[in-house]
Scaffold this motif. Sequence first.
Motif, PDB file in Angstrom:
ATOM      1  N   PRO A 240      32.615  13.028   5.297  1.00  0.00           N
ATOM      2  CA  PRO A 240      31.854  13.659   4.214  1.00  0.00           C
ATOM      3  C   PRO A 240      32.771  14.312   3.190  1.00  0.00           C
ATOM      4  N   GLY A 241      32.246  14.572   2.003  1.00  0.00           N
ATOM      5  CA  GLY A 241      33.029  15.091   0.887  1.00  0.00           C
ATOM      6  C   GLY A 241      33.569  16.492   1.073  1.00  0.00           C
ATOM      7  N   VAL A 242      34.528  16.648   1.937  1.00  0.00           N
ATOM      8  CA  VAL A 242      35.214  17.916   2.151  1.00  0.00           C
ATOM      9  C   VAL A 242      36.599  17.769   1.530  1.00  0.00           C
ATOM     10  N   ASP A 243      37.077  18.787   0.819  1.00  0.00           N
ATOM     11  CA  ASP A 243      38.376  18.695   0.167  1.00  0.00           C
ATOM     12  C   ASP A 243      39.453  18.217   1.130  1.00  0.00           C
ATOM     13  N   GLY A 244      40.134  17.136   0.752  1.00  0.00           N
ATOM     14  CA  GLY A 244      41.229  16.610   1.556  1.00  0.00           C
ATOM     15  C   GLY A 244      40.808  15.758   2.726  1.00  0.00           C
ATOM     16  N   ALA A 245      39.534  15.745   3.061  1.00  0.00           N
ATOM     17  CA  ALA A 245      39.090  15.037   4.259  1.00  0.00           C
ATOM     18  C   ALA A 245      39.268  13.523   4.129  1.00  0.00           C
ATOM     19  N   TRP A 246      39.049  12.985   2.944  1.00  0.00           N
ATOM     20  CA  TRP A 246      39.167  11.535   2.774  1.00  0.00           C
ATOM     21  C   TRP A 246      40.609  11.092   2.985  1.00  0.00           C
ATOM     22  N   GLU A 247      41.567  11.809   2.403  1.00  0.00           N
ATOM     23  CA  GLU A 247      42.981  11.463   2.619  1.00  0.00           C
ATOM     24  C   GLU A 247      43.355  11.617   4.091  1.00  0.00           C
ATOM     25  N   ASP A 248      42.824  12.650   4.742  1.00  0.00           N
ATOM     26  CA  ASP A 248      43.071  12.827   6.175  1.00  0.00           C
ATOM     27  C   ASP A 248      42.525  11.638   6.957  1.00  0.00           C
ATOM     28  N   SER A 249      41.351  11.158   6.570  1.00  0.00           N
ATOM     29  CA  SER A 249      40.754  10.007   7.248  1.00  0.00           C
ATOM     30  C   SER A 249      41.609   8.762   7.060  1.00  0.00           C
ATOM     31  N   LEU A 250      42.048   8.507   5.833  1.00  0.00           N
ATOM     32  CA  LEU A 250      42.903   7.344   5.590  1.00  0.00           C
ATOM     33  C   LEU A 250      44.203   7.431   6.382  1.00  0.00           C
ATOM     34  N   ALA A 251      44.762   8.626   6.483  1.00  0.00           N
ATOM     35  CA  ALA A 251      45.980   8.808   7.274  1.00  0.00           C
ATOM     36  C   ALA A 251      45.714   8.531   8.755  1.00  0.00           C
ATOM     37  N   LEU A 252      44.554   8.947   9.243  1.00  0.00           N
ATOM     38  CA  LEU A 252      44.180   8.663  10.624  1.00  0.00           C
ATOM     39  C   LEU A 252      44.070   7.161  10.846  1.00  0.00           C
ATOM     40  N   TYR A 253      43.434   6.457   9.916  1.00  0.00           N
ATOM     41  CA  TYR A 253      43.282   5.011  10.062  1.00  0.00           C
ATOM     42  C   TYR A 253      44.653   4.333  10.099  1.00  0.00           C
ATOM     43  N   GLU A 254      45.577   4.809   9.284  1.00  0.00           N
ATOM     44  CA  GLU A 254      46.940   4.255   9.308  1.00  0.00           C
ATOM     45  C   GLU A 254      47.613   4.508  10.660  1.00  0.00           C
ATOM     46  N   ARG A 255      47.418   5.700  11.205  1.00  0.00           N
ATOM     47  CA  ARG A 255      48.007   6.007  12.517  1.00  0.00           C
ATOM     48  C   ARG A 255      47.420   5.117  13.610  1.00  0.00           C
ATOM     49  N   LEU A 256      46.129   4.812  13.507  1.00  0.00           N
ATOM     50  CA  LEU A 256      45.512   3.919  14.482  1.00  0.00           C
ATOM     51  C   LEU A 256      46.131   2.529  14.422  1.00  0.00           C
ATOM     52  N   VAL A 257      46.378   2.052  13.220  1.00  0.00           N
ATOM     53  CA  VAL A 257      47.037   0.755  13.072  1.00  0.00           C
ATOM     54  C   VAL A 257      48.468   0.841  13.597  1.00  0.00           C
ATOM     55  N   ASP A 258      49.172   1.927  13.279  1.00  0.00           N
ATOM     56  CA  ASP A 258      50.533   2.119  13.798  1.00  0.00           C
ATOM     57  C   ASP A 258      50.552   2.100  15.321  1.00  0.00           C
ATOM     58  N   ALA A 259      49.484   2.607  15.933  1.00  0.00           N
ATOM     59  CA  ALA A 259      49.410   2.689  17.394  1.00  0.00           C
ATOM     60  C   ALA A 259      48.985   1.371  18.032  1.00  0.00           C
ATOM     61  N   GLY A 260      48.630   0.378  17.208  1.00  0.00           N
ATOM     62  CA  GLY A 260      48.335  -0.930  17.766  1.00  0.00           C
ATOM     63  C   GLY A 260      46.954  -1.495  17.505  1.00  0.00           C
ATOM     64  N   ALA A 261      46.107  -0.792  16.758  1.00  0.00           N
ATOM     65  CA  ALA A 261      44.797  -1.368  16.436  1.00  0.00           C
ATOM     66  C   ALA A 261      45.029  -2.687  15.703  1.00  0.00           C
TER      67      ALA A 261
END
Length: 92
Positions: free
Chosen positions: A7-28
Amino acid sequence: VRLLSTPGVDGAWEDSLALYERLVDAGAAMICFHGRTRLQKGSVTGAADRDAMKSVVERLGRRVPVLVNGGIATLDDVRECLAYTGADGAVS
């Protein structure tokens, strides 16, 4: 990995994209991104956010296949969504 947008919380979208990148880094090996937030359900479903879908594809699509979901009811919806987002596929 199936992911919901934040949801539209300041900085949350960038945090989400960073999480998705970490998931791919971890092997997704594939991402399925749902263009609605966890709060959009029942009577407040609302439209899926195709701009968010496109952002995920732009950020991760060169590394893993990205499937998108949300607002897909017809074959025309699939075509329009894939053309706009550049995703590898759509889930309905």
